[in-house]
Design a protein around this motif. Sequence first.
Motif, PDB file in Angstrom:
ATOM      1  N   ASP A  71       0.859  -1.180   0.000  1.00 39.21           N
ATOM      2  CA  ASP A  71       0.000   0.000   0.000  1.00 39.21           C
ATOM      3  C   ASP A  71       0.897   1.232   0.000  1.00 39.21           C
ATOM      4  O   ASP A  71       2.118   1.119  -0.143  1.00 39.21           O
ATOM      5  CB  ASP A  71      -0.964  -0.026   1.188  1.00 39.21           C
ATOM      6  CG  ASP A  71      -0.294  -0.378   2.520  1.00 39.21           C
ATOM      7  OD1 ASP A  71       0.883  -0.787   2.517  1.00 39.21           O
ATOM      8  OD2 ASP A  71      -0.949  -0.239   3.574  1.00 39.21           O
ATOM      9  N   ALA A  72       0.318   2.415   0.144  1.00 39.92           N
ATOM     10  CA  ALA A  72       1.087   3.653   0.028  1.00 39.92           C
ATOM     11  C   ALA A  72       2.226   3.705   1.052  1.00 39.92           C
ATOM     12  O   ALA A  72       2.082   3.259   2.193  1.00 39.92           O
ATOM     13  CB  ALA A  72       0.171   4.855   0.211  1.00 39.92           C
ATOM     14  N   SER A  74       3.796   6.592   1.922  1.00 38.69           N
ATOM     15  CA  SER A  74       3.985   8.004   2.265  1.00 38.69           C
ATOM     16  C   SER A  74       4.055   8.252   3.763  1.00 38.69           C
ATOM     17  O   SER A  74       4.550   9.304   4.193  1.00 38.69           O
ATOM     18  CB  SER A  74       2.858   8.842   1.660  1.00 38.69           C
ATOM     19  OG  SER A  74       1.593   8.295   1.986  1.00 38.69           O
ATOM     20  N   LYS A  75       3.570   7.315   4.574  1.00 42.93           N
ATOM     21  CA  LYS A  75       3.532   7.517   6.022  1.00 42.93           C
ATOM     22  C   LYS A  75       4.590   6.679   6.754  1.00 42.93           C
ATOM     23  O   LYS A  75       4.492   6.474   7.966  1.00 42.93           O
ATOM     24  CB  LYS A  75       2.134   7.167   6.562  1.00 42.93           C
ATOM     25  CG  LYS A  75       0.977   7.869   5.857  1.00 42.93           C
ATOM     26  CD  LYS A  75       1.061   9.373   5.953  1.00 42.93           C
ATOM     27  CE  LYS A  75      -0.148  10.030   5.288  1.00 42.93           C
ATOM     28  NZ  LYS A  75      -0.035  11.508   5.233  1.00 42.93           N
ATOM     29  N   ARG A  96      -0.553   5.220  -8.083  1.00 44.53           N
ATOM     30  CA  ARG A  96      -1.520   6.233  -7.663  1.00 44.53           C
ATOM     31  C   ARG A  96      -1.648   7.374  -8.676  1.00 44.53           C
ATOM     32  O   ARG A  96      -0.692   7.715  -9.370  1.00 44.53           O
ATOM     33  CB  ARG A  96      -1.126   6.814  -6.306  1.00 44.53           C
ATOM     34  CG  ARG A  96      -1.153   5.824  -5.159  1.00 44.53           C
ATOM     35  CD  ARG A  96      -0.713   6.478  -3.854  1.00 44.53           C
ATOM     36  NE  ARG A  96       0.669   6.956  -3.935  1.00 44.53           N
ATOM     37  CZ  ARG A  96       1.226   7.774  -3.040  1.00 44.53           C
ATOM     38  NH1 ARG A  96       0.531   8.189  -1.997  1.00 44.53           N
ATOM     39  NH2 ARG A  96       2.488   8.156  -3.188  1.00 44.53           N
ATOM     40  N   GLU A 100      -4.388  11.265  -5.368  1.00 42.45           N
ATOM     41  CA  GLU A 100      -4.013  10.424  -4.238  1.00 42.45           C
ATOM     42  C   GLU A 100      -2.679  10.861  -3.640  1.00 42.45           C
ATOM     43  O   GLU A 100      -2.510  10.916  -2.418  1.00 42.45           O
ATOM     44  CB  GLU A 100      -3.933   8.960  -4.679  1.00 42.45           C
ATOM     45  CG  GLU A 100      -5.256   8.353  -5.089  1.00 42.45           C
ATOM     46  CD  GLU A 100      -5.071   6.999  -5.732  1.00 42.45           C
ATOM     47  OE1 GLU A 100      -5.322   5.988  -5.058  1.00 42.45           O
ATOM     48  OE2 GLU A 100      -4.664   6.943  -6.915  1.00 42.45           O
ATOM     49  N   TYR A 103      -3.067  14.060  -1.719  1.00 44.20           N
ATOM     50  CA  TYR A 103      -3.754  13.888  -0.437  1.00 44.20           C
ATOM     51  C   TYR A 103      -2.876  13.169   0.593  1.00 44.20           C
ATOM     52  O   TYR A 103      -2.789  13.593   1.750  1.00 44.20           O
ATOM     53  CB  TYR A 103      -5.049  13.106  -0.645  1.00 44.20           C
ATOM     54  CG  TYR A 103      -5.894  12.980   0.593  1.00 44.20           C
ATOM     55  CD1 TYR A 103      -6.785  13.994   0.949  1.00 44.20           C
ATOM     56  CD2 TYR A 103      -5.814  11.855   1.411  1.00 44.20           C
ATOM     57  CE1 TYR A 103      -7.571  13.889   2.091  1.00 44.20           C
ATOM     58  CE2 TYR A 103      -6.588  11.742   2.555  1.00 44.20           C
ATOM     59  CZ  TYR A 103      -7.462  12.765   2.891  1.00 44.20           C
ATOM     60  OH  TYR A 103      -8.228  12.645   4.028  1.00 44.20           O
ATOM     61  N   ASP A 104      -2.221  12.081   0.174  1.00 50.34           N
ATOM     62  CA  ASP A 104      -1.459  11.248   1.110  1.00 50.34           C
ATOM     63  C   ASP A 104       0.022  11.590   1.177  1.00 50.34           C
ATOM     64  O   ASP A 104       0.700  11.261   2.148  1.00 50.34           O
ATOM     65  CB  ASP A 104      -1.595   9.763   0.729  1.00 50.34           C
ATOM     66  CG  ASP A 104      -2.946   9.193   1.127  1.00 50.34           C
ATOM     67  OD1 ASP A 104      -3.513   9.662   2.129  1.00 50.34           O
ATOM     68  OD2 ASP A 104      -3.434   8.296   0.429  1.00 50.34           O
ATOM     69  N   ASP A 107       5.922   9.003  -1.677  1.00 50.65           N
ATOM     70  CA  ASP A 107       6.541   7.893  -0.956  1.00 50.65           C
ATOM     71  C   ASP A 107       7.755   8.358  -0.155  1.00 50.65           C
ATOM     72  O   ASP A 107       8.520   9.212  -0.611  1.00 50.65           O
ATOM     73  CB  ASP A 107       7.001   6.805  -1.934  1.00 50.65           C
ATOM     74  CG  ASP A 107       5.836   6.060  -2.558  1.00 50.65           C
ATOM     75  OD1 ASP A 107       4.735   6.088  -1.995  1.00 50.65           O
ATOM     76  OD2 ASP A 107       6.047   5.442  -3.620  1.00 50.65           O
ATOM     77  N   THR A 191      -2.749   2.998  -3.345  1.00 53.07           N
ATOM     78  CA  THR A 191      -3.031   3.602  -2.045  1.00 53.07           C
ATOM     79  C   THR A 191      -3.266   2.555  -0.966  1.00 53.07           C
ATOM     80  O   THR A 191      -2.619   2.569   0.086  1.00 53.07           O
ATOM     81  CB  THR A 191      -4.252   4.552  -2.140  1.00 53.07           C
ATOM     82  OG1 THR A 191      -3.886   5.696  -2.914  1.00 53.07           O
ATOM     83  CG2 THR A 191      -4.680   5.035  -0.760  1.00 53.07           C
ATOM     84  N   SER A 192      -4.168   1.622  -1.223  1.00 57.76           N
ATOM     85  CA  SER A 192      -4.475   0.587  -0.230  1.00 57.76           C
ATOM     86  C   SER A 192      -3.757  -0.731  -0.507  1.00 57.76           C
ATOM     87  O   SER A 192      -3.803  -1.645   0.314  1.00 57.76           O
ATOM     88  CB  SER A 192      -5.991   0.342  -0.172  1.00 57.76           C
ATOM     89  OG  SER A 192      -6.673   1.508   0.245  1.00 57.76           O
TER      90      SER A 192
END
Length: 307
Positions: A71-72, A74-75, A96, A100, A103-104, A107, A191-192
């Motif tokens: 999944d993403a 970015s976090k 993505r 997307e 928003y998120d 990477d 994303t997911s």
Amino acid sequence: MPLSRRALLSTATAAAFAAAAAPAVAAPRSRPRAAAVRHIPLQGAVNVRDLGGYLTYTGDRVRHGLVYRADALSKLTDADVTTLAGLRLGRVVDFRIPLEVQYDGADRLPSGLVAVSRQVTDNGLFGQLLAAIGSRDPVRQEQMLGGGRAAAFMHEVYRTFVTSAANRAQLGLTLRELAGPGSTPSLYHCTSGKDRTGWTSYLLLTVLGVPEQTVVGDYLASNTFRSAYDAKVREGLKQGGLMQNPDLIIPLQEVRTEYLRTALDEVRKGYGGLFRYLTDGLGLELGTLARLQDRLVDQPGTRPALR
């Protein structure tokens, strides 16, 4: 005389294509266990996995440490980035769309590694979800997502994996790169990590000759790994006053065999079968399919060589 398709494809892959062409998805009879999949535990991403370890129809095994799905990213925390560095990735592909990423966030990756943007459209899914939630209006949310409309939207998303020429080009390029000479370990994600990533993984594992039930189990495992996180998202939407009935988004959060079946039905309608979708639709040559097996499957000599 040109070699026939049967001469070029292994027994395992031929069996996998036949199973994928069956009238219904051969879903596991029970919920897939997390232990059956090589999960990469991270704090900032919940659905990162190594596609290695699966047995093929002929008893060979998909190699570990070469292809990852996720999944993403970015976090990711600093510790997560260190874990990712240990995978020695040479390529990260981000499916993505710009909304997307906006928003998120982009990477977070180890130093020297830059994600390749390879947009596979979600058919407006992300924007639809943001609009529904952002309205804070339970009546509008019911009108947009209730009465089976959320699930119907997901069916349309899966159809575009087959009908969209742009999507096919991006998916074909991703698989082609995995077969390239001297390729390094690769990771692809959305994303997911469940729909665009799930379809790509379904195709790849089928090409490698992994049995249909196992391939579907890998697809459905996203529900296992995302369950707690997705429930927390729904609870946050309710507690934050954004949705009175956050269960409306469950069809958008889950993967379902019916979604996968929609894509496969579209494959049969447009191409007659998965083989022609891969070759005519995604533009993969027979040699590319053979190289995918040569590179990604351990071959102890029990199956025909792909030459």
